[in-house]
Design a protein around this motif. Structure first.
Motif, PDB file in Angstrom:
ATOM      1  N   SER A  35      95.320  23.706 150.317  1.00  0.00           N
ATOM      2  CA  SER A  35      96.588  24.153 150.881  1.00  0.00           C
ATOM      3  C   SER A  35      97.541  24.517 149.749  1.00  0.00           C
ATOM      4  O   SER A  35      97.718  23.732 148.806  1.00  0.00           O
ATOM      5  N   CYS A  36      98.141  25.691 149.843  1.00  0.00           N
ATOM      6  CA  CYS A  36      99.006  26.177 148.764  1.00  0.00           C
ATOM      7  C   CYS A  36     100.246  25.302 148.606  1.00  0.00           C
ATOM      8  O   CYS A  36     100.953  25.021 149.581  1.00  0.00           O
ATOM      9  N   GLY A  37     100.504  24.910 147.375  1.00  0.00           N
ATOM     10  CA  GLY A  37     101.694  24.146 147.051  1.00  0.00           C
ATOM     11  C   GLY A  37     102.820  25.071 146.611  1.00  0.00           C
ATOM     12  O   GLY A  37     102.719  26.301 146.730  1.00  0.00           O
ATOM     13  N   PRO A  38     103.896  24.515 146.068  1.00  0.00           N
ATOM     14  CA  PRO A  38     105.083  25.311 145.748  1.00  0.00           C
ATOM     15  C   PRO A  38     105.072  25.889 144.336  1.00  0.00           C
ATOM     16  O   PRO A  38     104.296  25.476 143.478  1.00  0.00           O
ATOM     17  N   THR A  39     105.959  26.847 144.127  1.00  0.00           N
ATOM     18  CA  THR A  39     106.306  27.283 142.782  1.00  0.00           C
ATOM     19  C   THR A  39     107.467  26.402 142.328  1.00  0.00           C
ATOM     20  O   THR A  39     108.499  26.344 142.999  1.00  0.00           O
ATOM     21  N   VAL A  40     107.293  25.723 141.215  1.00  0.00           N
ATOM     22  CA  VAL A  40     108.223  24.647 140.841  1.00  0.00           C
ATOM     23  C   VAL A  40     109.371  25.165 139.969  1.00  0.00           C
ATOM     24  O   VAL A  40     109.590  24.714 138.842  1.00  0.00           O
ATOM     25  N   TYR A  41     110.140  26.105 140.531  1.00  0.00           N
ATOM     26  CA  TYR A  41     111.307  26.620 139.821  1.00  0.00           C
ATOM     27  C   TYR A  41     112.599  25.984 140.335  1.00  0.00           C
ATOM     28  O   TYR A  41     113.678  26.223 139.801  1.00  0.00           O
ATOM     29  N   SER A  42     112.497  25.188 141.397  1.00  0.00           N
ATOM     30  CA  SER A  42     113.644  24.513 141.971  1.00  0.00           C
ATOM     31  C   SER A  42     113.119  23.398 142.871  1.00  0.00           C
ATOM     32  O   SER A  42     111.911  23.164 142.945  1.00  0.00           O
ATOM     33  N   TYR A  43     114.024  22.702 143.569  1.00  0.00           N
ATOM     34  CA  TYR A  43     113.587  21.691 144.527  1.00  0.00           C
ATOM     35  C   TYR A  43     112.974  22.375 145.743  1.00  0.00           C
ATOM     36  O   TYR A  43     113.515  23.365 146.249  1.00  0.00           O
ATOM     37  N   ALA A  44     111.856  21.869 146.201  1.00  0.00           N
ATOM     38  CA  ALA A  44     111.227  22.415 147.401  1.00  0.00           C
ATOM     39  C   ALA A  44     112.149  22.183 148.592  1.00  0.00           C
ATOM     40  O   ALA A  44     112.728  21.104 148.743  1.00  0.00           O
TER      41      ALA A  44
ATOM     42  N   ALA B 131     114.589  31.118 136.774  1.00  0.00           N
ATOM     43  CA  ALA B 131     115.244  29.827 137.006  1.00  0.00           C
ATOM     44  C   ALA B 131     115.804  29.254 135.710  1.00  0.00           C
ATOM     45  O   ALA B 131     116.893  28.662 135.704  1.00  0.00           O
ATOM     46  N   LEU B 132     115.085  29.426 134.609  1.00  0.00           N
ATOM     47  CA  LEU B 132     115.579  28.911 133.330  1.00  0.00           C
ATOM     48  C   LEU B 132     116.879  29.601 132.919  1.00  0.00           C
ATOM     49  O   LEU B 132     117.754  28.981 132.315  1.00  0.00           O
ATOM     50  N   ALA B 133     117.011  30.874 133.289  1.00  0.00           N
ATOM     51  CA  ALA B 133     118.204  31.636 132.915  1.00  0.00           C
ATOM     52  C   ALA B 133     119.367  31.407 133.862  1.00  0.00           C
ATOM     53  O   ALA B 133     120.471  31.897 133.608  1.00  0.00           O
ATOM     54  N   SER B 134     119.150  30.657 134.944  1.00  0.00           N
ATOM     55  CA  SER B 134     120.198  30.412 135.931  1.00  0.00           C
ATOM     56  C   SER B 134     121.121  29.292 135.464  1.00  0.00           C
ATOM     57  O   SER B 134     120.854  28.606 134.477  1.00  0.00           O
ATOM     58  N   LYS B 135     122.208  29.075 136.195  1.00  0.00           N
ATOM     59  CA  LYS B 135     123.139  28.008 135.864  1.00  0.00           C
ATOM     60  C   LYS B 135     122.447  26.653 135.923  1.00  0.00           C
ATOM     61  O   LYS B 135     122.648  25.788 135.064  1.00  0.00           O
ATOM     62  N   GLU B 136     121.614  26.457 136.980  1.00  0.00           N
ATOM     63  CA  GLU B 136     120.893  25.190 137.100  1.00  0.00           C
ATOM     64  C   GLU B 136     119.914  24.989 135.956  1.00  0.00           C
ATOM     65  O   GLU B 136     119.607  23.868 135.559  1.00  0.00           O
ATOM     66  N   GLY B 137     119.396  26.105 135.405  1.00  0.00           N
ATOM     67  CA  GLY B 137     118.409  26.014 134.336  1.00  0.00           C
ATOM     68  C   GLY B 137     118.990  25.686 132.979  1.00  0.00           C
ATOM     69  O   GLY B 137     118.241  25.411 132.032  1.00  0.00           O
ATOM     70  N   GLU B 138     120.317  25.677 132.878  1.00  0.00           N
ATOM     71  CA  GLU B 138     120.942  25.399 131.587  1.00  0.00           C
ATOM     72  C   GLU B 138     120.645  23.997 131.070  1.00  0.00           C
ATOM     73  O   GLU B 138     120.734  23.738 129.867  1.00  0.00           O
TER      74      GLU B 138
ATOM     75  N   THR C 233     113.441  24.347 127.590  1.00  0.00           N
ATOM     76  CA  THR C 233     112.371  25.333 127.715  1.00  0.00           C
ATOM     77  C   THR C 233     111.924  25.442 129.160  1.00  0.00           C
ATOM     78  O   THR C 233     112.215  24.576 129.994  1.00  0.00           O
ATOM     79  N   VAL C 234     111.183  26.495 129.446  1.00  0.00           N
ATOM     80  CA  VAL C 234     110.634  26.680 130.785  1.00  0.00           C
ATOM     81  C   VAL C 234     109.615  25.591 131.111  1.00  0.00           C
ATOM     82  O   VAL C 234     109.418  25.217 132.260  1.00  0.00           O
ATOM     83  N   TRP C 235     108.979  25.053 130.074  1.00  0.00           N
ATOM     84  CA  TRP C 235     108.016  23.969 130.287  1.00  0.00           C
ATOM     85  C   TRP C 235     108.743  22.701 130.755  1.00  0.00           C
ATOM     86  O   TRP C 235     108.250  21.983 131.625  1.00  0.00           O
ATOM     87  N   ASP C 236     109.917  22.442 130.187  1.00  0.00           N
ATOM     88  CA  ASP C 236     110.725  21.297 130.637  1.00  0.00           C
ATOM     89  C   ASP C 236     111.138  21.477 132.096  1.00  0.00           C
ATOM     90  O   ASP C 236     111.117  20.529 132.886  1.00  0.00           O
ATOM     91  N   LEU C 237     111.535  22.687 132.444  1.00  0.00           N
ATOM     92  CA  LEU C 237     111.926  22.974 133.819  1.00  0.00           C
ATOM     93  C   LEU C 237     110.766  22.711 134.778  1.00  0.00           C
ATOM     94  O   LEU C 237     110.938  22.097 135.842  1.00  0.00           O
ATOM     95  N   ALA C 238     109.575  23.178 134.398  1.00  0.00           N
ATOM     96  CA  ALA C 238     108.399  22.989 135.255  1.00  0.00           C
ATOM     97  C   ALA C 238     108.079  21.514 135.438  1.00  0.00           C
ATOM     98  O   ALA C 238     107.774  21.065 136.556  1.00  0.00           O
ATOM     99  N   ARG C 239     108.162  20.737 134.344  1.00  0.00           N
ATOM    100  CA  ARG C 239     107.872  19.304 134.446  1.00  0.00           C
ATOM    101  C   ARG C 239     108.889  18.602 135.349  1.00  0.00           C
ATOM    102  O   ARG C 239     108.531  17.745 136.159  1.00  0.00           O
ATOM    103  N   HIS C 240     110.157  18.979 135.206  1.00  0.00           N
ATOM    104  CA  HIS C 240     111.208  18.336 136.001  1.00  0.00           C
ATOM    105  C   HIS C 240     111.000  18.568 137.484  1.00  0.00           C
ATOM    106  O   HIS C 240     111.030  17.617 138.288  1.00  0.00           O
ATOM    107  N   TYR C 241     110.770  19.814 137.866  1.00  0.00           N
ATOM    108  CA  TYR C 241     110.660  20.108 139.300  1.00  0.00           C
ATOM    109  C   TYR C 241     109.310  19.690 139.880  1.00  0.00           C
ATOM    110  O   TYR C 241     109.203  19.446 141.084  1.00  0.00           O
ATOM    111  N   THR C 242     108.298  19.570 139.026  1.00  0.00           N
ATOM    112  CA  THR C 242     107.030  19.007 139.508  1.00  0.00           C
ATOM    113  C   THR C 242     107.200  17.530 139.814  1.00  0.00           C
ATOM    114  O   THR C 242     106.723  17.031 140.849  1.00  0.00           O
TER     115      THR C 242
END
Length: 511
Positions: free
Chosen positions: A37-46, A100-107, A111-120
């Protein structure tokens, strides 16, 4: 019940409700359901629409287990390659992770890797809060680049894909069955739909979609025989499903928005590569609306699990009644049939909160009665057996949650009615305990199961344990027993007990 019912689901591929019949068997002889079953793209909270789909998959796993099946369940994490213009096969726009990294929330992320780990990690926390069972494997796209590159090479070798200066594309005309899932077989219509987002004039057909995008400036990139770049979004799921479940799987699920183009492209890639059917059954959860409208941040009705379950001082939405019991939210989200559109309202949430309280009260009454151990007859065996039988039959019949929830709630009411009439005997309490445990295993709304016990307070341990469990599962799948044992030693050092169950590894803190 005297006879175990078959599991029937709405098969998108055949446009009919069919009995699911697994081909493989587990080592102990039980039918083995191989389910992706397809999971989410982890750029934000599901959001809660995502979780309505995840809950559908969870109910498939629970129902199959209740019917006596073994289940191997895989649900992915997309952490690269998903572009913003994704409603056509060859989407364009920005990578959702980079945007998402370039957004206000992404500030807040370096790195994008940190963002991915956080939302995962946030996904896993919300997953546990809503009492979803852990998949056997939760693979990440970025951890399976070798397999994706090998798949691209295989498709090129077989004449189903070709390279341009900008990327590698799947050639849709090379796969005559393209469109069999969604019904989008009309080439002229598909060309018209893609014309505005086509970015590569060297494409042989406007319908062709990217398997590999050449982009040495991308924030997440890997080296391949085709140069530096990153994989197309559609590639990851077919590759990871076949890695962990085999060339042909039993069931593939996701939200209805994935039917086309994502799942259509998955089929084309997988079947062109192997020459075998990819998935024998497909199921899709219909869209969720909120108060009769599509969710939108501009309308103020875009809701995450945290919006509804956290206290207002922690970010919860007081205007939506936060904090709600997470299992009340679960109950609300599964109260509508997955194959029909569902409208979530404030009244839906209020009703779910009241119904959830009946399970809490019934559970408390049963615990008290078990502690007391009073003599007396079992007055609950008959009605509770009927109630659970109806609930299981309803779930086996295309996950008919409205009927199943009504039967389960009636059973909880029978427990409370008997408790109010006179203190429950030990015999009645044992029957009630078994009933509530069976309802928990089937529907996940009582809160007494392994997933509930495995959800610790938020101190960062959950994300660390889940990451190790994923690595351990992958090591076991690769028969790397030394690595699997080493990971188990790490978990032991963290003070965690791991239980391998038919629905995947479960864990809890050591006493």
């Amino acid at each position: 019940m005297s006879e175990t019912p078959p599991l029937r689901l709405t098969n998108t591929l055949s446009r009919s409700v069919e009995a699911v019949e697994p081909v493989a068997t587990a080592p102990d002889g039980r039918p083995l359901l191989r389910f992706y079953s397809c999971g989410p793209t982890v750029y934000s909270y599901a959001h809660i629409g995502n979780f309505r789909t995840f809950l559908t998959a969870d109910l498939v796993v629970r129902t199959a287990a209740a019917l006596g099946w073994a289940v191997r369940y895989v649900s992915n994490v997309t952490d690269v390659g998903h572009l913003t213009e994704d409603d056509v096969a060859d989407g364009a726009g920005e990578d959702k992770m980079a945007k998402a990294l370039a957004s206000k929330e992404g500030e807040q992320f370096e790195t994008v890797w940190d963002l991915a780990r956080h939302y995962t990690a946030a996904l896993v926390e919300d997953w546990h809060a809503l009492n979803l069972l852990e998949p056997n494997v939760r693979p990440r796209a970025t951890e399976h680049l070798r397999e994706q590159i090998e798949a691209v090479e295989g498709l090129v070798e077989r004449g189903h894909a070709y390279e341009t200066d900008d990327g590698v594309y799947f050639h849709v005309p090379s796969f005559p069955d393209y469109g069999k899932l969604s019904g989008n077989r009309d080439a002229d219509t598909l060309v018209e739909g893609t014309r505005e987002v086509v970015r590569d004039d060297a494409k042989r057909d406007p319908r062709d979609f990217a398997l590999w995008k050449k982009d040495p400036g991308h924030l997440m990139q890997w080296f391949s025989p085709y140069g530096w770049g990153f994989p197309g979004w559609h590639l990851e799921c077919s590759v990871m499903a076949q890695k962990y479940l085999g060339e042909t799987i039993d069931l593939h699920g996701g939200g209805e928005d994935l039917r086309f183009p994502h799942h259509e492209c998955e089929i084309a890639q997988a079947e062109a590569l192997t020459g075998q059917p990819f998935s024998r059954y497909w199921m899709h959860t219909r869209f969720l609306q909120v108060e009769g409208e599509k969710m939108s941040k501009s309308k103020g009705n875009f809701l995450t699990v945290r919006d509804l379950t956290l206290a207002p001082e922690d970010g919860g939405r007081e205007d939506w009644g936060a904090p709600l019991d997470p299992l009340a939210l679960r109950l609300a989200l599964i109260s509508g049939h997955y194959a029909k559109p569902f409208n979530l309202t404030r009244k839906t949430l209020s009703d779910a909160q009241k119904n959830r309280q009946r399970y809490v009260d019934a559970d408390a009454a049963v615990r008290d009665a078990l502690d007391a151990g009073r003599p007396g007859d079992d007055v609950l065996a008959g009605p509770l057996d009927v109630a659970y039988g109806e609930a299981l039959a309803a779930m086996a019949d295309d996950l008919n949650t409205p009927v199943a929830l009504a039967a389960a709630l009636r059973g909880a009411g029978d427990v409370l009615k008997a408790h109010r009439a006179e203190p429950l005997s030990g015999a009645s309490a044992r029957t009630a305990r078994a009933f509530l445990d069976h309802v928990e295993a089937l529907l996940g709304i009582v809160g007494t199961g392994a997933a509930d016990e495995a959800a610790p307070e938020d101190d960062g341990l959950a994300a660390q344990v889940e990451a190790l469990l994923i690595q351990r599962t992958e090591a076991r799948a690769a028969k790397d027993w030394a690595r699997a044992d080493a990971i188990r030693d790490e978990l032991d050092a963290l003070g965690v007990d791991v239980m391998d169950t038919p629905s995947g590894p479960q864990w809890k803190r050591k006493d």
